[in-house]
Design a protein around this motif. Structure first.
Motif, PDB file in Angstrom:
ATOM      1  N   THR A 184       6.028  -1.795  -1.603  1.00 41.65           N
ATOM      2  CA  THR A 184       4.860  -1.587  -2.459  1.00 41.65           C
ATOM      3  C   THR A 184       5.176  -1.937  -3.902  1.00 41.65           C
ATOM      4  OG1 THR A 184       5.378   0.724  -3.014  1.00 41.65           O
ATOM      5  CG2 THR A 184       4.088   0.336  -1.010  1.00 41.65           C
ATOM      6  N   ASP A 198      -0.230  -1.257  -4.276  1.00 48.29           N
ATOM      7  CA  ASP A 198      -0.463  -2.489  -3.528  1.00 48.29           C
ATOM      8  C   ASP A 198       0.658  -2.654  -2.520  1.00 48.29           C
ATOM      9  OD1 ASP A 198      -2.739  -3.276  -5.155  1.00 48.29           O
ATOM     10  OD2 ASP A 198      -1.294  -3.761  -6.720  1.00 48.29           O
ATOM     11  N   LEU A 228       0.154 -11.430  -7.370  1.00 53.57           N
ATOM     12  CA  LEU A 228      -0.977 -10.518  -7.221  1.00 53.57           C
ATOM     13  C   LEU A 228      -1.812 -10.498  -8.487  1.00 53.57           C
ATOM     14  CD1 LEU A 228       0.809  -7.403  -5.642  1.00 53.57           C
ATOM     15  CD2 LEU A 228      -0.238  -9.314  -4.448  1.00 53.57           C
ATOM     16  N   GLY A 233      -5.233  -6.155  -7.305  1.00 54.87           N
ATOM     17  CA  GLY A 233      -4.229  -6.141  -6.249  1.00 54.87           C
ATOM     18  C   GLY A 233      -4.384  -7.252  -5.245  1.00 54.87           C
TER      19      GLY A 233
END
Length: 320
Positions: A184, A198, A228, A233
Motif C-alpha cells: 500500500t 491505495d 498514481l 489514487g
C-alpha cells in the motif's frame, strides 16, 4: 500608404519542443564508502549531495567536482537514509540502530538523537518548514519528530500499515506519504486527521512525488514501477523492463516530470517516458544493484548509488 508586393509570408509555426536531455554520461565516480551505499540525496539547491551506507557513515560530496568534503560517524549500525534541511545547516539520518540523528553539517556534531522506533528505521524526510522530521521503519509505523522540542520522543505515531514502511515522502507541510511492504501507499493529512490508502498488491520499496505535486511514483517488487494520481489514487501508468524482485530500490522524476527513473538489481539505471510508458534509455551504471537515485532539483544531473560501494555522477552528453 506602403504597398505590399509578392507572396505573403508563411504563417508562424509553433516552436517544436526539444526532447528532454537525459543524464547518461558519467562525469565522476565518488569512492570512499567501505561497503554498499544504501541512499544518495541532493540538498534542496543541488550544490552538494550526501551518501550513507552499511559502513555506518555518511559522506558529504561536491558531485559537480567529484570531491569528498566531510564524513559523519556516530551510528551503531548501517545508515539507511539521509535528508538535508532547506538552509543546508542540518542533516538527519536513520538506520539499523533504530535511532534518528540530527547533525550539524559544518562541524559534524550530533545535535540530537531521537529514539522511538521498535525496529530498523528505513526512510527519513524533513517537512517543508524543517521543523518536523518524518521517518518510517520495520515497526510498521511512521513517526513524526519535533526538531524544536527538547523531547526525544515522537510527537505523533501513524500505525496503519500491515508490514514494514520502506519509504516516506512529504508532499507539502500537511501531507505525509508512506510506502510499505504490505503493498500500500498511504497518505496522511496531518491537519485534518485523515488517511487515504491505495493498494498496489505488490510490496513497495520506494516512493517519489512529482514536481507538480499531482502524481506518486512507486517501485514494486514485481519488476515494475507504478504511477498514481495523488488525489484519486487512480493507476495512471506502469513501467517495466528492469529487474526488481528482492531489494529496496529508489525511484525519481526528472526535473520536468517528462521521464521517470529507477535503478535495477542488475546494475542498470533505466529511464521511461512518463506518458508513453516506454523505456527510452538504460545505462550499465554499476557492477551491482543500483539501490538509490537522486536527481538534481533543477538541472539535468543525476547521482546513482550502488551495492558496489560507489556513487556515480551523470550528466547529459555534451553538457557544459
Amino acid at each position: 500608404m506602403r504597398q505590399k508586393y509578392g507572396p505573403a509570408l508563411p504563417p508562424e509555426q509553433p516552436e517544436e519542443e526539444l526532447p528532454e536531455p537525459l543524464p547518461t554520461q558519467e562525469t565522476a565516480c565518488l569512492q570512499g564508502h567501505d561497503g554498499p551505499i544504501l541512499a544518495v540525496r541532493f540538498n534542496r539547491t543541488g550544490t552538494y549531495c550526501l551518501t550513507c551506507g552499511k559502513d555506518r557513515t555518511l559522506r558529504l560530496w561536491n558531485p559537480h567536482r567529484g570531491v569528498h568534503i566531510k564524513s559523519y560517524a556516530g551510528h551503531g549500525y548501517d545508515v539507511r537514509d539521509v535528508c538535508v534541511s532547506s538552509d543546508n545547516s542540518k542533516l538527519a539520518s536513520c538506520g539499523g540502530d533504530r535511532a534518528v540523528f540530527s547533525w550539524d553539517v559544518a562541524t559534524g556534531r550530533i545535535i540530537r538523537k531521537f529514539r522511538g522506533h521498535d525496529g530498523v528505521a528505513n526512510s527519513i524526510a524533513y517537512t517543508a518548514s524543517d521543523e518536523v522530521l518524518v521517518t518510517g521503519g520495520y515497526d510498521q509505523a511512521i513517526r513524526l519528530w519535533d526538531c524544536r522540542s527538547r523531547s526525544f520522543d515522537p510527537i505523533q505515531t501513524l500505525k496503519h500499515f500491515g508490514d514494514s514502511v520502506t519509504s516516506v515522502a512529504v508532499a507539502d507541510s500537511l501531507q505525509v506519504l508512506g510506502g510499505s511492504v504490505d503493498g500500500t501507499i498511504r497518505q496522511f493529512d496531518v491537519r485534518m486527521g485523515m488517511m487515504f490508502s491505495d493498494t498496489l498488491h505488490e510490496s513497495v520499496t520506494g516512493i517519489a512525488v512529482s514536481h507538480d505535486g499531482n502524481c506518486v511514483l512507486a517501485t514494486c517488487l514485481d519488476h515494475s514501477m507504478k504511477l498514481l494520481d495523488k488525489a484519486s489514487g487512480e493507476l495512471l501508468a506502469t513501467y517495466t523492463g528492469h529487474t526488481h524482485q528482492e531489494m529496496k530500490l529508489d525511484c525519481a522524476f526528472t526535473p520536468s516530470d517528462a521521464h521517470v527513473i529507477s535503478g535495477s538489481e542488475d546494475g542498470l539505471v533505466c529511464f521511461w517516458d512518463l506518458v508513453e510508458e516506454t523505456m527510452v534509455h538504460q545505462i550499465p551504471a554499476h557492477c551491482s544493484a543500483v539501490c538509490s537515485i537522486a536527481m538534481h532539483p533543477n538541472a539535468k544531473c543525476m547521482v546513482s548509488a550502488s551495492n558496489d560501494g560507489t556513487a556515480k555522477v551523470w550528466q547529459p552528453p555534451n553538457a557544459t
